[in-house]
Design a protein around this motif. Structure first.
Motif, mmCIF file in Angstrom:
data_model
loop_
_atom_site.group_PDB
_atom_site.id
_atom_site.type_symbol
_atom_site.label_atom_id
_atom_site.label_comp_id
_atom_site.label_asym_id
_atom_site.label_seq_id
_atom_site.Cartn_x
_atom_site.Cartn_y
_atom_site.Cartn_z
ATOM 1 N N GLU A 179 14.287 -10.442 26.113
ATOM 2 C CA GLU A 179 15.395 -11.377 26.304
ATOM 3 C C GLU A 179 14.866 -12.740 26.739
ATOM 4 O O GLU A 179 15.273 -13.777 26.206
ATOM 5 N N VAL A 180 13.944 -12.759 27.687
ATOM 6 C CA VAL A 180 13.363 -14.021 28.160
ATOM 7 C C VAL A 180 12.576 -14.692 27.031
ATOM 8 O O VAL A 180 12.697 -15.898 26.806
ATOM 9 N N THR A 181 11.795 -13.915 26.296
ATOM 10 C CA THR A 181 11.016 -14.461 25.186
ATOM 11 C C THR A 181 11.930 -15.116 24.160
ATOM 12 O O THR A 181 11.655 -16.219 23.683
ATOM 13 N N ALA A 182 13.025 -14.459 23.813
ATOM 14 C CA ALA A 182 13.969 -15.005 22.828
ATOM 15 C C ALA A 182 14.587 -16.307 23.325
ATOM 16 O O ALA A 182 14.743 -17.257 22.542
ATOM 17 N N ILE A 183 14.917 -16.376 24.596
ATOM 18 C CA ILE A 183 15.509 -17.605 25.151
ATOM 19 C C ILE A 183 14.501 -18.747 25.100
ATOM 20 O O ILE A 183 14.847 -19.872 24.714
ATOM 21 N N LEU A 184 13.257 -18.471 25.461
ATOM 22 C CA LEU A 184 12.233 -19.516 25.398
ATOM 23 C C LEU A 184 12.009 -19.972 23.958
ATOM 24 O O LEU A 184 11.949 -21.176 23.675
ATOM 25 N N ARG A 185 11.884 -19.017 23.044
ATOM 26 C CA ARG A 185 11.628 -19.340 21.636
ATOM 27 C C ARG A 185 12.812 -20.086 21.018
ATOM 28 O O ARG A 185 12.647 -21.147 20.427
ATOM 29 N N ASP A 186 14.010 -19.539 21.163
ATOM 30 C CA ASP A 186 15.193 -20.122 20.527
ATOM 31 C C ASP A 186 15.570 -21.471 21.116
ATOM 32 O O ASP A 186 16.112 -22.330 20.417
ATOM 33 N N GLY A 187 15.284 -21.653 22.401
ATOM 34 C CA GLY A 187 15.601 -22.922 23.053
ATOM 35 C C GLY A 187 14.516 -23.974 22.908
ATOM 36 O O GLY A 187 14.671 -25.104 23.343
ATOM 37 N N GLY A 188 13.393 -23.593 22.309
ATOM 38 C CA GLY A 188 12.284 -24.530 22.144
ATOM 39 C C GLY A 188 11.580 -24.843 23.454
ATOM 40 O O GLY A 188 10.953 -25.890 23.582
ATOM 41 N N PHE A 189 11.670 -23.928 24.413
ATOM 42 C CA PHE A 189 11.028 -24.129 25.716
ATOM 43 C C PHE A 189 9.583 -23.641 25.642
ATOM 44 O O PHE A 189 9.238 -22.576 26.127
ATOM 45 N N ARG A 190 8.763 -24.430 25.000
ATOM 46 C CA ARG A 190 7.357 -24.072 24.819
ATOM 47 C C ARG A 190 6.496 -25.153 25.442
ATOM 48 O O ARG A 190 6.820 -26.331 25.387
ATOM 49 N N ARG A 191 5.402 -24.733 26.021
ATOM 50 C CA ARG A 191 4.429 -25.680 26.579
ATOM 51 C C ARG A 191 3.354 -25.900 25.529
ATOM 52 O O ARG A 191 2.764 -24.946 25.029
ATOM 53 N N SER A 192 3.091 -27.147 25.226
ATOM 54 C CA SER A 192 2.109 -27.461 24.194
ATOM 55 C C SER A 192 0.713 -26.946 24.565
ATOM 56 O O SER A 192 -0.052 -26.563 23.696
ATOM 57 N N ASP A 193 0.415 -26.886 25.854
ATOM 58 C CA ASP A 193 -0.899 -26.410 26.281
ATOM 59 C C ASP A 193 -1.056 -24.890 26.165
ATOM 60 O O ASP A 193 -2.149 -24.362 26.337
ATOM 61 N N LEU A 194 0.026 -24.169 25.837
ATOM 62 C CA LEU A 194 -0.045 -22.712 25.729
ATOM 63 C C LEU A 194 0.296 -22.179 24.339
ATOM 64 O O LEU A 194 0.340 -20.969 24.138
ATOM 65 N N LYS A 195 0.531 -23.039 23.385
ATOM 66 C CA LYS A 195 0.935 -22.569 22.052
ATOM 67 C C LYS A 195 -0.111 -21.689 21.396
ATOM 68 O O LYS A 195 0.200 -20.814 20.608
#
Length: 114
Positions: A35-51
């Motif tokens: 659920e948390v992964t989907a929220i981060l992915r779908d909301g575009g909450f990604r850190r460029s240093d961790l992609k």
């Protein structure tokens, strides 16, 4: 396998523990993590240093950030109220927006290389 006795009806305490842990992981932790992964992915909450490490590792780092920044100590987890999916999404998105922009994201500098 030769080390399994099918006729045995008595389960060791280790086997009982491992089965309970397996059940807890697959029925509770894994769906919550997803659920948390989907929220981060779908909301575009990604850190460029961790992609480079993939979304699952990024989710793990996000949860670590929340644990160290907002939900400190075991009692905080135990006393947290149960929330509806909409309330959880709102809370996670709020923390995710903060995490994406945080200078101190609680990720070691050598994490990606490691």
């Amino acid at each position: 396998p030769h080390n399994i006795n099918v006729a045995s009806r008595q389960r060791s305490s280790e086997r009982v523990f491992l089965e309970a842990l397996r059940q807890e992981v697959y029925e509770q932790y894994r769906p919550a993590f997803g659920e948390v992964t989907a929220i981060l992915r779908d909301g575009g909450f990604r850190r460029s240093d961790l992609k480079e490490v993939g979304i699952e590792n990024e989710t793990n780092r996000f949860l670590n950030y929340v644990r160290l920044t907002h939900v400190i100590g075991d009692e905080a987890w135990k006393t947290a109220p149960l929330r509806s999916p909409a309330e959880r999404r709102q809370t996670i998105e709020s923390y995710a927006r903060e995490w994406v922009e945080a200078a101190d994201n609680k990720v070691p500098q050598d994490y990606v290389a490691w």
